[in-house]
Design an enzyme around this catalytic site. Structure first.
Site, short mmCIF file in Angstrom:
data_model
loop_
_atom_site.label_atom_id
_atom_site.label_comp_id
_atom_site.label_asym_id
_atom_site.label_seq_id
_atom_site.Cartn_x
_atom_site.Cartn_y
_atom_site.Cartn_z
N TRP A 103 -68.34 40.27 34.93
CA TRP A 103 -69.66 39.92 34.38
C TRP A 103 -69.84 38.43 34.24
O TRP A 103 -70.95 37.92 34.43
CB TRP A 103 -69.91 40.65 33.06
CG TRP A 103 -69.86 42.14 33.22
CD1 TRP A 103 -68.96 43.00 32.67
CD2 TRP A 103 -70.73 42.95 34.04
NE1 TRP A 103 -69.22 44.29 33.08
CE2 TRP A 103 -70.30 44.29 33.91
CE3 TRP A 103 -71.83 42.68 34.86
CZ2 TRP A 103 -70.92 45.35 34.58
CZ3 TRP A 103 -72.46 43.73 35.52
CH2 TRP A 103 -72.00 45.05 35.37
N ASP A 172 -72.46 36.80 26.12
CA ASP A 172 -72.80 38.15 26.58
C ASP A 172 -71.98 39.13 25.73
O ASP A 172 -70.77 39.25 25.91
CB ASP A 172 -72.47 38.28 28.07
CG ASP A 172 -72.70 39.70 28.61
OD1 ASP A 172 -73.04 40.60 27.84
OD2 ASP A 172 -72.52 39.88 29.84
N LYS A 196 -74.38 50.19 25.93
CA LYS A 196 -72.97 50.42 25.62
C LYS A 196 -72.79 50.79 24.16
O LYS A 196 -72.25 51.83 23.86
CB LYS A 196 -72.14 49.19 25.97
CG LYS A 196 -71.65 49.18 27.41
CD LYS A 196 -72.36 48.25 28.30
CE LYS A 196 -72.00 48.45 29.75
NZ LYS A 196 -72.34 47.28 30.55
C1 LIG Z 1 -72.61 46.48 31.51
C2 LIG Z 1 -72.51 45.01 31.32
C3 LIG Z 1 -73.44 44.13 31.91
C4 LIG Z 1 -74.53 44.60 32.84
O1 LIG Z 1 -75.55 45.19 32.11
P1 LIG Z 1 -76.90 45.68 32.82
O2 LIG Z 1 -77.74 46.02 31.63
O3 LIG Z 1 -76.55 46.85 33.68
O4 LIG Z 1 -77.46 44.56 33.61
C5 LIG Z 1 -73.31 42.79 31.64
N1 LIG Z 1 -72.33 42.32 30.85
C6 LIG Z 1 -71.42 43.12 30.27
C7 LIG Z 1 -70.36 42.55 29.41
C8 LIG Z 1 -71.48 44.50 30.50
O5 LIG Z 1 -70.59 45.31 29.92
#
Ligand SMILES: *Cc1c(COP(=O)(O)O)cnc(C)c1O
Length: 360
Positions: A103, A172, A196
């Site tokens: 990511w 993030d 998540k």
């Molecule tokens: C799943 C995830 C993403 C991507 O998320 P989307 O909403 O599918 O764009 C980005 N960063 C992390 C840490 C993730 O776990």
């Protein structure tokens, strides 16, 4: 409650059963108003109240200071990979990134479209089996921000000590927001896709310090400017109404559990059970270095890929679902977010012991 499987999916991920039930009822008839939550105007007083409640709960749970906006956006966390540098970077400016997994790699690629990117640390050569400590890298004070991923969902690593905020921190937190107490005032921007640990797919929460709203270059389109959404309370255009509602319900559930400090204890306990099972065997091998281990995604390997495939299939047959690891690590990944029950972790650990006895 009907029979439910234990869902170890990394995302979209398991949600509290009572939240699902309430959300399902609200789709058809919200608060006995004779109208479903997904068919009412986002400008209605009912829906504005839903959004305000969700925001208020998030603010309480995380202790978001007054001088921050909380935004509910679309486009997923992946859109933030571009939106962050679009708003905070620009020609002749520089940002610093910590590369700790898939990511962050994707975010680095996007940032390079908008300015200079300095990678202060990378664990790529070790297949991202750890995150750096604060003395493992330096940050140029001229940098616009320092970007990192608090929990690396795919590799199963997590920052247990956050970087020093010598420049604005951009984080993030898609896979560990609301899983532990944090000091929001250390951050410039926090963002997280909801699917998540916070709700269904379709909404991305952005928490941004007000002074960062005014740095956006003039040529950035309206919808990609944080200020557009901050000025309009996330109602510049139609927001992801249903997803926001469910995030509100998840936050209510979390408050009832005692908040993030209480859930953090549960999360620690759940993760420790699986790590103990790994450490007490020479059959299972953890991917992450012990000091970087994630409490949300536990990654491990078995002696052979064939055994791993057998493990995943046999576990699924017992209602332990979604354990197949991401292809970049292989093996097993147990995602055990806030809503994942302790009972499911105990079942997994018991299954691991049995599987090892049969195949070890
Ligand atoms: C799943 C995830 C993403 C991507 O998320 P989307 O909403 O599918 O764009 C980005 N960063 C992390 C840490 C993730 O776990």
């Amino acid at each position: 409650m009907p029979e439910r499987i234990f869902n170890f999916s990394p995302g979209p991920a398991t949600l509290p059963y009572e939240v699902l039930q309430q959300a399902a009822a609200d789709v058809v008839n919200y608060a006995d108003r004779g109208i479903g939550v997904i068919e009412m105007s986002h400008r209605s007083k009912e829906f504005i109240a839903i959004t305000e409640q969700a925001e208020a709960r998030l603010r309480r749970l995380l202790g978001v200071p007054e001088d921050y906006h909380v935004l509910f956006l679309q486009g997923g966390a992946s859109t933030q990979f571009a939106m962050v540098p679009m708003n905070l970077l620009g020609a002749g400016k520089k940002a610093t990134y910590l590369n700790t997994g898939t990511w962050s790699n994707k975010a680095i690629k996007e940032a390079k479209l908008f300015g200079e990117v300095e990678i202060a640390y990378s664990s790529q050569e070790e297949n991202f089996d750890h995150v750096p400590g604060n003395t493992d890298y330096t940050v140029d004070p001229a940098s616009e921000y320092l970007y990192f991923v608090s929990n690396n969902t795919i590799f199963g690593t997590q920052f247990h000590e956050f970087p020093e905020p010598t420049v604005p921190l951009v984080c993030d937190m898609s896979s560990d927001i609301l899983s532990r107490p944090i000091d929001v005032s250390r951050f410039g921007v926090i963002f997280a896709g909801a699917q998540k640990n916070m709700g269904p797919a379709g909404v991305t929460v952005v928490i941004i310090r007000n002074d960062l709203l005014d740095r956006t270059p003039d040529n950035v389109p309206t919808m990609f400017r944080y200020k557009t959404h901050a000025d309009k309370g996330s109602m510049f255009n139609t927001p992801p109404c249903f997803a926001i509602h469910v995030v509100g319900l998840v936050c209510k559930w979390l408050e009832e559990q005692g908040g993030v400090a209480a859930i953090a204890e549960q999360n620690e306990k759940k993760a420790a059970l699986i790590y103990e099972a790994i450490d007490s065997s020479d059959f299972y091998r953890g991917h992450a270095r012990p000091e970087s281990r994630s409490r949300m995604n536990v990654t491990f390997n078995l002696p052979t890929p064939e055994l791993e495939a057998e493990f995943v299939a046999a576990a699924a047959a017992e209602g332990l679902d979604g354990l197949k690891g991401h292809r970049s690590v292989g093996g097993i990944r147990a995602s055990i977010y806030n809503a994942f029950p302790l009972e499911g972790v105990e079942k997994l650990v018991e299954f691991m012991r049995r599987f090892q006895q049969a195949h070890g």
